[in-house]
Write an enzyme that holds these catalytic residues in place. Structure first.
Site: not given
Ligand code: IMP
Ligand code: MG
Length: 180
Positions: A50, A104-105, A108, A157, A164
């Site tokens: 990601g 990091e993308d 969460d 999300f 993705d």
């Protein structure tokens, strides 16, 4: 160019942060790193898949020579975190005494970063910092210090700019959110 809303597999996503806004923010983070990290000889550690856009755009905005390496781990299937880390590849002994900056993308639950931080400690680095483009603050389940945050985002999300949904949508230039 992509329309403001796109269908990916069976779901609809609409733009939350434009590609221009992302680019501006990435440049701001790079500017801060230019101030804070130039004398630290950092080793950037990008978490695949990601973070490949974030890592590329960030590094080309740095004004000091820098080193990047890649690790791969995954905890997501579909639109829900499966809650455990399935694989980790790409670490080696050259991390010892290095000033590491994880790229990091998105953070969460924070479990992926917690796991990676623990693993990295085994290699005795000098320091480990985290730079995350996106941060779902409300979803965080573990204590975690994120040193560079691009955007705090709602707990929905997201897709695009490297992220993705079942392997599609990484090439969207902005960040898109799942339509409820
Ligand atoms: P965490 O371990 O729950 O913090 O999840 C981290 C990883 O899950 C990230 O590196 C992403 O690869 C993936 N992820 C988390 N949220 C999203 C999202 O909204 N869209 C796509 N991937 C996500
Ligand atoms: Mg990731």
């Amino acid at each position: 160019m992509f329309p403001p809303c796109v269908t990916v597999h069976d779901k609809e996503f609409c733009e939350l942060i434009s590609g221009e806004e992302v680019a501006r923010r990435v440049k701001e983070i790079a500017d801060r790193m230019n101030q804070e990290l130039a004398d630290k000889n950092p080793l950037f550690l990008a978490v695949l898949n990601g973070s490949f856009f974030f890592a590329a755009d960030l590094l080309r905005n740095l004004n000091f020579l820098s080193e990047i390496s890649f690790v791969k781990l995954a905890s997501y299937q579909g639109t829900h975190s499966v809650g455990k880390i399935r694989e980790l590849i790409g670490l080696n002994e050259s991390l010892r005494d290095r000033y590491i900056v994880i790229l990091e993308d998105i953070v969460d639950s924070g479990l992926t970063m917690q796991y990676l931080m623990e693993k990295l400690q085994e290699y005795q680095p000098q320091a480990v910092k985290i730079a995350a483009l996106l941060f779902k603050k409300e979803a965080l389940k573990v204590p975690l210090q994120i040193d560079y945050v691009g955007f705090e985002v709602p707990n929905i999300f997201l897709l695009g700019y490297g992220l993705d949904y079942n392997q599609l949508g990484r090439n969207l230039p902005g960040i898109y959110a799942l339509k409820s």
